[in-house]
Structures are given as C-alpha cells and as structure tokens.
Design an enzyme around this catalytic site. Structure first.
Site, short mmCIF file in Angstrom:
data_model
loop_
_atom_site.label_atom_id
_atom_site.label_comp_id
_atom_site.label_asym_id
_atom_site.label_seq_id
_atom_site.Cartn_x
_atom_site.Cartn_y
_atom_site.Cartn_z
N GLY A 171 0.82 -1.22 0.00
CA GLY A 171 0.00 0.00 0.00
C GLY A 171 0.85 1.26 0.00
O GLY A 171 2.09 1.20 0.03
N ARG B 103 -8.77 20.90 4.29
CA ARG B 103 -7.99 20.27 3.21
C ARG B 103 -7.50 21.36 2.27
O ARG B 103 -8.25 22.28 1.92
CB ARG B 103 -8.90 19.29 2.46
CG ARG B 103 -8.16 18.39 1.51
CD ARG B 103 -7.39 17.30 2.19
NE ARG B 103 -8.24 16.38 2.92
CZ ARG B 103 -7.78 15.38 3.67
NH1 ARG B 103 -6.47 15.19 3.83
NH2 ARG B 103 -8.60 14.58 4.31
N HIS C 79 1.24 17.73 5.96
CA HIS C 79 0.20 18.46 6.69
C HIS C 79 0.86 19.62 7.45
O HIS C 79 1.99 19.49 7.95
CB HIS C 79 -0.46 17.54 7.73
CG HIS C 79 -1.40 16.52 7.15
ND1 HIS C 79 -1.74 16.45 5.82
CD2 HIS C 79 -2.10 15.53 7.77
CE1 HIS C 79 -2.61 15.45 5.64
NE2 HIS C 79 -2.83 14.87 6.80
N CYS D 9 -2.25 11.10 11.37
CA CYS D 9 -1.17 11.98 10.90
C CYS D 9 -1.37 13.45 11.26
O CYS D 9 -0.41 14.19 11.42
CB CYS D 9 -0.97 11.82 9.40
SG CYS D 9 -2.48 11.92 8.45
C1 2RA Z 1 -6.27 12.78 6.42
N1 2RA Z 1 -5.42 12.43 8.62
O1 2RA Z 1 -5.45 13.66 6.24
C2 2RA Z 1 -6.10 11.81 7.51
C3 2RA Z 1 -5.40 10.58 7.03
N2 2RA Z 1 -5.26 9.61 8.05
O2 2RA Z 1 -7.26 12.63 5.70
#
Ligand code: 2RA
Length: 355
Positions: A12, A254, A261, A130
C-alpha cells in the site's frame, strides 16, 4: 540474528514509504523482515535492504515467529488481524484508527511517551492519526517544560491524507483548471472540473473542488458540526500528552498540497513562555527543525520540506494579548512521520526488548 519484523500492508501507499524508510536506515536491528499483504498482492517481489522478498498472504500462520508486526491497512483489517498477530506472540504496531482510543492500547509518539510501549495488555500499540502526529513532537517538548493547558489549532491537510486517490484527484483537477484564469467567479472551478469529466459526486474531498480552493471538511461528519479529523486531534492529543482534560478545539481544512500536513497552533501553558525559551526547547529536540526567521522570509512550508523526517517549526510568536500562549506553525510529512516513520520508530524502540 535479531528479532523478526513483519509489515502488513506492504504494497500500500504507506507500506511503500515504510519499505523506503527501512531501506534508508544505516542499520536495522532485525533478523528476518517479512512482507505480508492481501491475497491479491501476495507473490509480488520487493527489494528490502538488497534482498528480494516475496510478499506472503495475510493468514494467521504468517505471524508465526514474528516479534513485531507493523500494520498499515484499513481500520477493519487491523481490527481483525492485529489481535491475531498478538495472539501468535507478536507485538502489533497499528497505524489504523481501530485501537487508538482503546484504554488497553497505548498511543505512542516515541519522543513524547516511549515508556508507554511497555504497558500493552492487548499486545497492540497504536500509531496516532497523521494530523495529530504532525504537531506532537513540538507540543510534547513544550508541555514537558511549560505545562500545556489549552490548545486551539487549524490544520492545512494535504491531498495524500486521502490516499493515492486523493493525490490522483488533485493532479487531475490542477490539470483541468490550469491556464484558464479561473477562480474569480463563484462556481467557475466547479464548472471547469465537470466539463473535464471530473464529477464532484465521487471526489474524495466532500464534493468540493480542491484545486484553487481550500475545504473546511476533513474526514467524516460526526454530528454537532464536527468532522472526525477534528475529534481525533482532540482525543489523541489528550491521550498522547497524558492530559485527559486538556481543552482542545480544532478546525481541519484540506488544502491543494500533495503531501505534508501543516497546523497553525495556539497553545496556552501554565506559565509565561517567551519565544526565546520556546526556541531553546525546539532546538533541544532532535526530531524538530526550527525554521524561524520570518523577517527574512524563513518559515516552513509543505513544498519546501516534503519528504523530510523531522517536524518543521516556525512563525513562533508570543501571543500579543496572552502572555502564557504561543502561536506557531508546524509542517510534517503525513506519509513519513505522520504514518510510516512513527510506526517504524515504535518498532525500533521495541527491538532491543524482543527476539
Ligand atoms: C487525512 N489524517 O489527512 C487523515 C489521514 N489519516 O485525511
């Protein structure tokens, strides 16, 4: 000979990064390394530390003789198979969400709470999400010195948090909007994506364009206005830092970044914290790189640090109206420290105690 390490989910996205990390280590403490995946991927050959290994199918016998089994698979696969690995004598280090809040499973970031790995009644250790992980090295170090009391964060999460589908979708959207002068008229990005055959009904990003946009929705909707990523930041931060009543509020967003991140952190401590004192704490933490010279345009940003192992910290400020509060910005590669690297670091921490 050293202990045997297994990697479940070897083919993966995170498993591939894990193999990259193992191959990049100067030395490893393992004897055998075993690659495990679904029946569909079994039989694939992957080179690990110069040796071609054949991926074997996920079955109970695959765990015989394994000391540490790292899981990089969806929640439901971990929920079923991590206990199987543990029952066969392995310590399961799980990167899914299946066990993170289980009271009998420690949630570990080695530079913050490595000692918790010893207390594992189920034979399972969990790796945090994460988003939480990206700020934990920094917060753990500050908490040890100054006592964290309140945490308000906004995240800027990369497309790869949604897996390879997320990355593919971002690239496709960027191609569909490039060079068209879009983004000044409501709905023009959406219309361009639809014209390019990129339906918004099956995007991994909440039915909203990600190109030329930011999306205040990450994870699944959990009610009362909150998304799962925001609740994970709260619950996991409390558990890792060992502050069950820590006041936390998060807004997860997002952004059109491929990987890494970022978080804007507003952290309040039990006593006054100066920028100088915070810098000293960050500089003393080997897994943190401080990039903090805003006047000369030096601060971390995802495109400048992606692929790196450390947590990058910058824009450290004493909040003007709150002497006990620091504001700062962190970036962490969500596929490395945010997933594969932290899982591997937990396994590495266990190695001398096993085998
Ligand atoms: C995300 N933290 O960024 C989640 C992935 N595990 O969507």
């Amino acid at each position: 000979q050293g202990p045997t390490l297994a990697l479940v989910g070897a083919t993966g996205a995170v498993g591939t990064v894990m193999i990259d990390i193992i191959n990049g280590r100067e030395s490893v403490p393992w004897g055998e390394i075993r690659l495990i995946a679904s029946a569909r991927s079994a039989g694939k050959k992957i080179v690990v530390r110069g040796e071609e290994l054949t991926v074997i199918e996920l079955k109970p016998e695959a765990f015989d003789g394994v000391d540490v089994a790292m899981f990089d698979v969806p929640d439901e696969i971990s929920a079923e198979w991590a206990p199987v690995a543990a029952a066969r004598g392995a310590v399961a280090v799980d990167n899914s969400g299946a066990f993170r809040l289980d009271d009998e499973v420690p949630l570990v970031v080695p530079e913050v709470n490595a000692a918790k790995t010893a207390d594992r009644p189920k034979g399972i250790i969990a790796n945090p999400n994460c988003t939480t992980l990206s700020m934990m090295a920094a917060l753990g170090a500050l908490h040890r010195e100054f006592g964290l009391q309140e945490l308000v964060v906004a995240s800027y999460q990369a497309a790869s948090g949604a897996g390879q589908d997320g990355i593919d979708r971002l690239y496709a959207e960027l191609e569909a909007v490039a060079g068209k002068g879009l983004g000044s008229k409501a709905g023009d990005v959406r219309a361009a994506l639809e014209a390019a055959g990129l339906s918004l009904s099956d995007t991994p990003f909440a039915g909203t364009p990600l190109a030329l946009n930011v999306i205040p929705s990450a994870g699944s909707y959990k009610g009362d206005g909150w998304f799962s990523e925001e609740l994970k930041v709260r619950n996991e931060s409390r558990k890792i830092l060992g502050i069950p009543d820590l006041k936390v509020s998060a807004t997860c967003v997002r952004v059109p970044v491929v990987t890494t991140h970022s978080l804007a952190v507003h952290a309040t401590f039990s006593r006054e914290v100066t920028v100088e004192a915070a810098h000293k704490v960050f500089e003393a933490q080997p897994s943190i790189v401080l990039v903090d010279d805003a006047e000369n345009g030096r601060f971390p940003s995802p495109a400048e640090v992606v692929g790196g192992d450390p947590t990058y910290v910058g824009r450290v400020r004493q909040a003007l109206d709150f002497p006990n509060t620091l504001d700062f910005f962190v970036c962490g590669d969500n596929l490395r420290k945010g997933a594969a690297l932290n899982t591997y670091e937990i396994a590495e921490h266990l190695a001398p105690t096993l085998g």
